[in-house]
Design a protein around this motif. Structure first.
Motif, short mmCIF file in Angstrom:
data_model
loop_
_atom_site.label_atom_id
_atom_site.label_comp_id
_atom_site.label_asym_id
_atom_site.label_seq_id
_atom_site.Cartn_x
_atom_site.Cartn_y
_atom_site.Cartn_z
N LEU A 622 0.83 -1.20 0.00
CA LEU A 622 0.00 0.00 0.00
C LEU A 622 0.86 1.25 0.00
CD1 LEU A 622 -2.71 1.47 0.27
CD2 LEU A 622 -2.58 1.10 2.75
N GLN A 623 1.85 1.33 0.89
CA GLN A 623 2.70 2.52 0.93
C GLN A 623 3.44 2.71 -0.38
OE1 GLN A 623 4.89 4.06 4.50
NE2 GLN A 623 6.68 3.29 3.42
N ASP A 624 3.92 1.62 -0.96
CA ASP A 624 4.66 1.74 -2.21
C ASP A 624 3.77 2.27 -3.33
OD1 ASP A 624 7.33 1.04 -3.54
OD2 ASP A 624 5.88 0.10 -4.88
N ARG A 625 2.54 1.79 -3.40
CA ARG A 625 1.61 2.29 -4.42
C ARG A 625 1.28 3.77 -4.20
NH1 ARG A 625 -1.65 -0.11 -8.15
NH2 ARG A 625 -1.40 -2.35 -8.46
N MET A 626 1.21 4.19 -2.96
CA MET A 626 0.82 5.57 -2.66
C MET A 626 1.92 6.57 -3.00
SD MET A 626 -1.12 4.92 0.98
CE MET A 626 -1.32 6.64 1.38
N VAL A 627 3.18 6.16 -2.90
CA VAL A 627 4.27 7.14 -3.02
C VAL A 627 5.05 7.06 -4.31
CG1 VAL A 627 4.55 7.16 -0.51
CG2 VAL A 627 6.05 5.72 -1.88
N ARG A 628 5.06 5.90 -4.97
CA ARG A 628 6.01 5.72 -6.07
C ARG A 628 5.76 6.66 -7.24
NH1 ARG A 628 10.16 2.52 -6.88
NH2 ARG A 628 9.69 1.36 -4.96
N LEU A 634 12.99 7.30 -5.41
CA LEU A 634 13.23 7.64 -4.01
C LEU A 634 12.35 6.80 -3.08
CD1 LEU A 634 14.72 9.37 -1.98
CD2 LEU A 634 13.06 11.20 -2.37
N ALA A 635 11.29 6.21 -3.64
CA ALA A 635 10.45 5.32 -2.84
C ALA A 635 11.25 4.16 -2.28
CB ALA A 635 9.29 4.80 -3.69
N ASP A 636 12.35 3.78 -2.94
CA ASP A 636 13.17 2.68 -2.45
C ASP A 636 13.84 3.02 -1.12
OD1 ASP A 636 12.54 1.19 -4.69
OD2 ASP A 636 14.30 1.84 -5.81
N TRP A 659 -2.44 11.56 -1.82
CA TRP A 659 -1.42 10.54 -2.06
C TRP A 659 -2.03 9.28 -2.67
CZ3 TRP A 659 3.81 11.04 -1.58
CH2 TRP A 659 4.28 12.14 -0.87
N CYS A 660 -3.32 9.05 -2.49
CA CYS A 660 -3.94 7.83 -3.00
C CYS A 660 -4.23 7.91 -4.50
CB CYS A 660 -5.24 7.54 -2.24
SG CYS A 660 -4.97 7.11 -0.50
N ASP A 661 -4.23 9.09 -5.04
CA ASP A 661 -4.49 9.25 -6.47
C ASP A 661 -3.19 9.10 -7.24
OD1 ASP A 661 -5.78 9.88 -8.89
OD2 ASP A 661 -5.16 11.97 -8.70
N VAL A 662 -3.24 8.27 -8.29
CA VAL A 662 -2.09 8.10 -9.16
C VAL A 662 -2.12 9.23 -10.17
CG1 VAL A 662 -0.89 6.59 -10.78
CG2 VAL A 662 -2.14 5.60 -8.85
N HIS A 663 -1.23 10.19 -10.03
CA HIS A 663 -1.27 11.39 -10.86
C HIS A 663 -1.06 11.10 -12.33
CE1 HIS A 663 -1.41 13.48 -7.11
NE2 HIS A 663 -0.17 13.21 -6.78
N GLN A 664 -0.35 10.02 -12.61
CA GLN A 664 -0.04 9.74 -14.01
C GLN A 664 -1.12 8.93 -14.72
OE1 GLN A 664 4.00 8.21 -14.35
NE2 GLN A 664 4.63 9.34 -12.52
N SER A 665 -2.23 8.66 -14.03
CA SER A 665 -3.34 7.95 -14.66
C SER A 665 -4.53 8.89 -14.79
CB SER A 665 -3.74 6.72 -13.84
OG SER A 665 -4.30 7.12 -12.60
N ALA A 666 -5.40 8.62 -15.77
CA ALA A 666 -6.56 9.48 -16.01
C ALA A 666 -7.60 9.39 -14.90
CB ALA A 666 -7.18 9.14 -17.36
N PRO A 667 -7.95 8.19 -14.42
CA PRO A 667 -8.96 8.12 -13.35
C PRO A 667 -8.43 8.74 -12.06
CG PRO A 667 -8.62 5.97 -14.38
CD PRO A 667 -7.51 6.85 -14.85
N VAL A 668 -9.32 9.12 -11.19
CA VAL A 668 -8.96 9.62 -9.86
C VAL A 668 -9.18 8.48 -8.87
CG1 VAL A 668 -9.43 11.29 -8.06
CG2 VAL A 668 -9.58 11.97 -10.46
N GLU A 669 -8.05 7.90 -8.40
CA GLU A 669 -8.15 6.79 -7.46
C GLU A 669 -8.39 7.30 -6.05
OE1 GLU A 669 -5.79 5.43 -10.97
OE2 GLU A 669 -5.64 7.15 -9.59
#
Length: 823
Positions: A622-628, A634-636, A659-669
């Protein structure tokens, strides 16, 4: 053909015989270094006959007629059981590992030389108290007496490792012990890492308001005693990916998360069922075989003391006497600052100061390397401290072109009296005397928890830098070294260090949590080592009106994760018991099975349960998905989860749910979307690594305590004899702390850092006190005492901690008599 076959048989027989002879000879040579605990020896440097009674756990009880002889005998027994470990610690502090291990340790030696730890230790000898000088000299003489015995009697070079890695055994010196103390301070330091990480994160994040999410401050006003019931550095390089540094097992430099931790708590007579004070302590360090701790008892003129020592140092660092008990926890004082030093473009041997350009203080240092040419280092120092290479701790990622980085650190002083404080503490008869003795501590800063017959107390000991209120980064990130207000202005007074004496509530303690809330520059620290264990500790302490030795043991061994109890209801709020029934073998079905298990789980990180593994893998994914997507590679650097970050995001504190939204994707997570995806990630990883039968999983299979030999641990075949591996309970945020390795690999949840020592002291009946270490007393892998405490430690058992000579003699494994050589 028959003749050929006969010769092949003969050759095979010869090879087998030679192999057997080789193994036998190897065993003979290695076993020669096993010490004889039942002997009478004449030694130089002793004033009177001294007895060393080793009880059935091989804990030496040193019975001497004067203090000097007691310290002599301690040096002797340390060298008997841990000579290789002592020599490795000394070589590490001296920056001389490469003389033995070649190019593999050049980087470690180079860093140590730049810090100049050993030279500072030599200079610090002269500032010790007379009592400490006596102890250091006597201890050194004891170590050297054992080395002389090894040489005279051909005792297998003192340890099997010396056959594989031969080296000259130089005489032990008082400075060696002080240097090992400084080396321990290095292992417990993490503020440098925190500054670099915060600076890198600041450069990586487009929205600076989000820094408080990913690197949150510890909340609250602090807990000590319980109640009764990039603008700073112009032209800094933008973020660039840096390789994840591999940790050399011989290196004292570890990631920030391994910078030290511990638990300690105490109760006075009003909160004790027995009517006497209680104290518990379990300091946390990286695991190894042998462990860093060595149990011993000394009969000093001020009275007997017993507890945990570190081979190479003549002190009981955590333990008790008849009158006083003491324990230590890492205080997380902000005692390190990085300074960006501007180079003179016209003269690279000068750096900028508030008063103009100034020459570096320089010195040459030659690193001798086995099987390679030596290298010559030029050490540079500024007014702020030694200049560090950009490769160290990723410092280069935050250092602008035309600048270098220097380190200010309290341990880098030639007037370090910490050893004198430790020696004085062993003679203290009450809390007041112990606090007075501890005023001499410089580094590492510790929280000293104390209990005498009547009083309990906790005091932060160690030098706290005095900073200007106008400091540009408040010590949180590297700052410009030529700005006068950024520089240290000495240290704070000892009286201003946090302290709690005889609290009204009758209980105090520390789990490396925030202790006080003070405004900068009197803040002590912005970075604390725990925001989670303290919650469970408070609940356990306040759940009883009175405590006993056994309730303190129960708290030390508690494996319930308050973090799991807090986060699981948040991250699974929209996942529990939802969705349609799914066919077996589908992702949805596996997710439902995992959620069903977690819904019935109480948060206990028990080695036999599957839920801790599912929970830990889920939070990591979960944390990795939220920050990467925000910080990239730098997530490493975020090898372990930050519970406050995840809680802030799922509670949307200050808009942190972004932080839960993946900025590089079209949908808003949303955060529930991210939790579902991360759980699927975790279950896929678990299936590939441990299998898909969730109910059959065991946390202990992943959470093995890794107590490996630093040198022989990777040698084929031999590693099965020298490494100690065992299934364990606990986790990153439990009181029985078993800090995981972290990172993305299959070994991410191995238990690599925790309580190598546990002690509980009851002053209503001092001899009912107990203690344990994680491996065994001996560092010799052929000794039965190499790992005889390991299973006791794993099961949460203890051995008696008694000063009764009769009990020690009753089941002793040997009595050594040291007699002085008469003219």
């Amino acid at each position: 053909m028959a003749v050929v076959f006969q010769w092949l048989v003969r050759l095979a027989v010869v090879l087998i015989v030679l192999a057997v002879l080789g193994v036998g000879m190897t065993y003979y040579l290695a076993s020669r270094s096993l010490p004889d605990y039942d002997a009478t020896l004449k030694v130089s440097g002793l004033a009177a006959e001294t007895e060393i009674v080793r009880d059935n756990a091989n804990v030496p009880h040193i019975l001497a007629q004067n203090d000097a002889d007691a310290f002599f005998a301690l040096g002797f027994v340390h060298a008997q059981d841990r000579l290789w470990q002592m020599m490795m610690l000394r070589r590490t502090a001296q920056g001389r590992l490469s003389e033995v291990f070649g190019t593999a340790t050049v980087e470690t030696d180079s860093f140590i030389r730049r810090l100049d730890i050993y030279r500072l230790a030599v200079q610090s000898v002269s500032v010790q108290t007379p009592q400490t000088i006596t102890a250091l000299e006597a201890y050194s003489a004891g170590v050297n007496a054992r080395i002389a015995q090894i040489n005279q009697e051909a005792l297998g070079r003192g340890a099997p490792e010396f056959f594989v890695f031969p080296m000259a055994l130089a005489p032990w010196q008082p400075a060696d012990s002080i240097a090992i103390g400084k080396l321990m301070a290095l292992r417990l330091s993490g503020q440098l890492d925190a500054e670099v990480l915060r600076a890198r994160m600041s450069l990586a994040l487009p929205d600076q308001d989000r820094l408080i999410d990913i690197l949150p401050d510890a909340p609250g006003a602090g807990v000590g005693a319980l109640p009764e019931y990039a603008a700073l550095v112009p032209n800094a390089p933008r973020y660039a990916a840096m390789p994840v540094q591999q940790i050399n097992p011989l290196s004292p430099f570890g990631p920030e998360v391994f910078a030290g931790a511990s638990n300690a708590w105490a109760a006075d007579a009003s909160r004790s069922a027995s009517g006497g004070t209680l104290l518990a302590n379990d300091p946390h360090l990286g695991f190894s075989a042998p462990g860093i701790w060595y149990l011993a008892r000394l009969n000093l003129q001020a009275g007997g003391v017993i507890g945990a020592t570190i081979p190479g140092m003549p002190t009981v660092l955590t333990g008790r006497s008849d009158a006083l008990g003491w324990g230590v926890t890492s205080a997380y004082v902000d005692d390190q600052d990085l300074f960006i030093e501007e180079l003179n473009p016209d003269n690279q041997m000068q750096y900028r100061t508030p008063d103009g350009w100034k020459e570096f203080e320089t010195r040459k240092s030659i690193v001798t390397i086995k099987d390679a040419d030596p290298i010559t280092l030029t050490l540079h120092w500024t007014d702020n401290g030694p200049v560090l290479p950009g490769t160290f701790k990723n410092i280069g990622a935050v250092t602008p072109t035309g600048h270098v980085t220097a380190l200010s650190w309290t341990v880098l002083t030639p007037n370090d009296t910490t050893m004198s404080a430790a020696i004085g503490l062993m003679s203290a008869q009450n809390v007041a005397e112990a606090i007075n003795a501890s005023e001499l501590v410089v580094a590492p800063a510790q929280n000293l928890t104390l209990a005498d017959q009547d009083t309990i107390a906790m005091k932060t000991v160690g030098a706290v830098p005095r900073r200007d209120a106008a400091h540009q980064s408040k010590g949180r990130m590297p700052s410009l070294g030529y700005v006068a207000t950024n520089r240290w202005q000495g240290v704070m007074s000892f009286a201003s260090n946090p302290g709690f004496i005889a609290p009204l509530g009758g209980i105090l303690g520390n789990t490396n949590n925030k202790m006080v809330e003070r405004p900068f520059p009197n803040h002590i620290s912005y970075r604390w080592g725990d925001t989670q264990r303290v919650q469970r500790w408070q609940r356990l302490m306040q759940a009883r009106q009175v405590h006993t030795r056994d309730s303190f043991i129960e708290a030390q061994l508690d494996t319930v994760s308050a973090t799991a109890r807090t986060l699981l209801p948040l991250i699974g709020a929209e996942l529990w018991f939802t969705g349609e029934a799914a066919a077996d073998g589908t992702v949805e079905r596996q997710r439902q099975r995992a959620l069903t298990l977690l819904a019935d789980w109480n948060g206990e990180m028990n080695e036999h349960l599957p839920e801790p593994l599912i929970y830990a893998a889920w939070l990591r994914a979960l944390q990795d998905r939220m920050v990467r997507d925000d910080i990239g590679p730098l997530a490493d650097a975020l090898t372990h989860i930050e519970p406050l970050f995840i809680e802030r995001a799922f509670r949307d504190v200050g808009g942190a749910s972004v932080w839960c939204d993946v900025h590089q994707s079209a949908p808003v997570e949303t955060c529930p979307d991210m939790a579902r995806l991360a759980l699927d990630d975790a279950l896929l990883w678990i299936g590939e690594t441990y299998g898909t039968q969730l109910e059959s999983l065991r946390w202990g299979d992943a959470h093995q305590a890794v107590q490996d030999h630093p040198v022989l641990g990777n040698v084929p075949v031999l590693r099965y004899f020298v490494n100690i591996r065992q299934s364990t309970s606990g986790g990153d945020n439990t009181l029985q702390r078993g800090l995981t390795r972290g990172g993305p690999g299959a070994d991410a949840f191995e238990n690599v850092h925790g309580a190598g020592y546990r002690g509980v002291y009851d002053f209503a009946d001092p001899d009912s006190s107990v203690f344990i270490e994680a491996t065994g007393q001996s560092g010799h892998f052929l000794s039965r005492h190499y790992d005889d405490m390991a299973q006791l430690w794993r099961r949460g058992e203890y051995i008696p901690m008694s000063l009764d000579q009769g009990l020690a003699r009753a089941a002793s494994v040997g009595i050594t008599k040291l007699e002085p050589v008469t003219p």
